[in-house]
Design an enzyme around this catalytic site. Structure first.
Site, PDB file in Angstrom:
ATOM      1  N   ASP A 115      -7.412  -2.017  14.077  1.00 10.64           N
ATOM      2  CA  ASP A 115      -8.613  -2.475  14.022  1.00 10.64           C
ATOM      3  C   ASP A 115      -8.909  -3.785  13.104  1.00 10.64           C
ATOM      4  O   ASP A 115      -9.846  -4.010  12.349  1.00 10.64           O
ATOM      5  CB  ASP A 115      -9.467  -1.237  13.037  1.00 10.64           C
ATOM      6  CG  ASP A 115      -8.711  -0.908  11.699  1.00 10.64           C
ATOM      7  OD1 ASP A 115      -7.716  -1.873  11.434  1.00 10.64           O
ATOM      8  OD2 ASP A 115      -9.052  -0.033  10.838  1.00 10.64           O
ATOM      9  N   ASP A 171       0.863  -1.240  -0.192  1.00  9.02           N
ATOM     10  CA  ASP A 171       0.077   0.010  -0.183  1.00  9.02           C
ATOM     11  C   ASP A 171       0.866   1.325   0.179  1.00  9.02           C
ATOM     12  O   ASP A 171       2.038   1.278   0.246  1.00  9.02           O
ATOM     13  CB  ASP A 171      -1.124  -0.047   1.097  1.00  9.02           C
ATOM     14  CG  ASP A 171      -0.307  -0.602   2.513  1.00  9.02           C
ATOM     15  OD1 ASP A 171       0.848  -0.362   2.473  1.00  9.02           O
ATOM     16  OD2 ASP A 171      -1.036  -0.988   3.460  1.00  9.02           O
ATOM     17  N   HIS A 221      -7.122  -4.473  10.504  1.00  8.05           N
ATOM     18  CA  HIS A 221      -6.919  -4.764   8.952  1.00  8.05           C
ATOM     19  C   HIS A 221      -5.758  -5.257   8.333  1.00  8.05           C
ATOM     20  O   HIS A 221      -4.703  -5.435   9.341  1.00  8.05           O
ATOM     21  CB  HIS A 221      -6.765  -3.132   8.254  1.00  8.05           C
ATOM     22  CG  HIS A 221      -5.731  -2.242   8.696  1.00  8.05           C
ATOM     23  ND1 HIS A 221      -5.945  -1.019   9.082  1.00  8.05           N
ATOM     24  CD2 HIS A 221      -4.496  -2.489   8.843  1.00  8.05           C
ATOM     25  CE1 HIS A 221      -4.741  -0.426   9.402  1.00  8.05           C
ATOM     26  NE2 HIS A 221      -3.728  -1.366   9.326  1.00  8.05           N
ATOM     27  N   GLU A 225      -9.559  -1.684   5.538  1.00  9.90           N
ATOM     28  CA  GLU A 225     -10.328  -1.424   6.886  1.00  9.90           C
ATOM     29  C   GLU A 225     -11.560  -2.174   7.057  1.00  9.90           C
ATOM     30  O   GLU A 225     -11.967  -2.857   6.280  1.00  9.90           O
ATOM     31  CB  GLU A 225     -10.597   0.238   6.697  1.00  9.90           C
ATOM     32  CG  GLU A 225      -9.601   0.930   6.499  1.00  9.90           C
ATOM     33  CD  GLU A 225      -8.609   1.387   7.786  1.00  9.90           C
ATOM     34  OE1 GLU A 225      -8.248   0.089   8.441  1.00  9.90           O
ATOM     35  OE2 GLU A 225      -7.794   2.186   7.986  1.00  9.90           O
TER      36      GLU A 225
HETATM   37  C1  F6R Z   1       1.615  -1.328   6.031  1.00  8.96           C
HETATM   38  C2  F6R Z   1       0.233  -2.005   6.331  1.00  8.96           C
HETATM   39  C3  F6R Z   1      -0.664  -1.928   7.608  1.00  8.96           C
HETATM   40  C4  F6R Z   1       0.303  -2.399   8.722  1.00  8.96           C
HETATM   41  C5  F6R Z   1      -0.524  -2.298   9.974  1.00  8.96           C
HETATM   42  C6  F6R Z   1       0.333  -2.204  11.230  1.00  8.96           C
HETATM   43  O1  F6R Z   1       1.990  -1.541   4.882  1.00  8.96           O
HETATM   44  O2  F6R Z   1      -0.107  -2.638   5.451  1.00  8.96           O
HETATM   45  O3  F6R Z   1      -1.514  -3.062   7.567  1.00  8.96           O
HETATM   46  O4  F6R Z   1       0.990  -3.689   8.749  1.00  8.96           O
HETATM   47  O5  F6R Z   1      -1.162  -1.076   9.782  1.00  8.96           O
HETATM   48  O6  F6R Z   1       1.215  -1.338  11.521  1.00  8.96           O
HETATM   49  P1  F6R Z   1       2.343  -1.512  12.460  1.00  8.96           P
HETATM   50  O7  F6R Z   1       3.233  -2.342  12.379  1.00  8.96           O
HETATM   51  O8  F6R Z   1       2.783  -0.046  12.388  1.00  8.96           O
HETATM   52  O9  F6R Z   1       1.719  -1.626  13.843  1.00  8.96           O
END
Ligand code: F6R
Length: 256
Positions: A136, A67, A138, A143
């Protein structure tokens, strides 16, 4: 689904790095799906070490990132393009023309997302996808209430994700509200998915993803339907799992 519980963040990162190294060693032109965020930083550090000290060769590896924020150019320090260069690509011998991170400045986002999907397909699909999990639930930026069949597309971030990610920005009001993200359906086509989670703050969400119902409200729960999904957790992230001891036992008694 395999659940591997490691003592701490360092061991969690080392286990994931060993699996990537094994794949790249046996299949030098492997297609890796990569994530950003805090969680994979230890993994990327270990891959850099394996490249430097053991000569792990990334010259034929292809990468696709999950992403990117919409509206941030690759030169912006908080863009995921910048993050990947800074934390991995600049320190290994990956060929820049083999790197794919979505372009948050694409003028026609719909056409760009279709191209991104075609590009993944043109390389024969993703062999191993690294994932984190949002508070959340995801995966990538899928989301809550994202279709479990979704493909790469524009997504509006939840308030919770915007707040969670504000820690990376000097000014919290600068966090973009939109992202280009691979869909849950795109991720589910990867041959292997490895989800990493660390810390107490992720424990309840991880338990919902692994032991709760498959639901679009926790998009990581879709991995329950994946034929080769591995959750690598540290003890804190695993602390709300009902079957914690069973997963440990299965791991320790794995047939050779
Ligand atoms: C990032 C992504 C997100 C993160 C998630 C956890 O490329 O795809 O899904 O993996 O938000 O983020 P952290 O590791 O910062 O807790």
């Amino acid at each position: 689904m395999e659940v591997i519980i490691k003592a701490d963040y360092k061991q969690m990162s080392a286990e994931a790095a060993a699996r990537i190294a094994d794949l790249v060693y046996h299949q030098p032109n492997a297609v890796l799906g990569l994530a950003t965020g805090s969680t994979p930083l230890g993994l990327y550090k270990e891959l850099i070490r394996l490249h430097r000290d053991d000569g792990l060769d990334f010259s034929k590896v292809i990468t696709f990132n999950l992403d990117e924020y919409v509206g941030l150019p690759a030169s912006h320090e908080q863009s995921y393009n910048y993050f990947m260069k800074d934390n991995l690509f600049d320190h290994i011998n990956v060929n820049p023309s083999n790197i794919h991170v979505p372009n948050g400045m694409a003028s026609d986002i719909e056409a760009y997302c279709l191209w991104y999907e075609d590009e993944i397909e043109a390389y024969g699909g993703i062999d191993l996808q690294i994932l984190g999990i949002g508070s959340d639930g995801h995966i990538a930026f899928n989301e809550p209430a994202s279709s479990l069949g979704s493909r790469t597309r524009l997504k509006t971030l939840t308030k919770q994700t915007i707040d969670d990610n504000a820690r990376f920005f000097d000014d919290p009001t600068e966090v973009p509200h939109y992202a280009i993200t691979m869909g849950v359906g795109t991720i589910m086509e990867a041959k292997t998915c490895i989800l990493l989670a660390s810390g107490k703050g992720k424990a309840d969400t991880v338990a919902k993803a692994i032991e709760g119902p498959v639901t679009a409200l926790i998009t990581a729960s879709a991995l329950q339907l994946h034929p080769d999904a591995v959750f690598i957790l540290d003890e804190e992230a695993a602390s709300s799992l009902e079957l914690h001891d069973y997963y440990q036992w299965v791991y320790e008694n794995k047939p050779e």
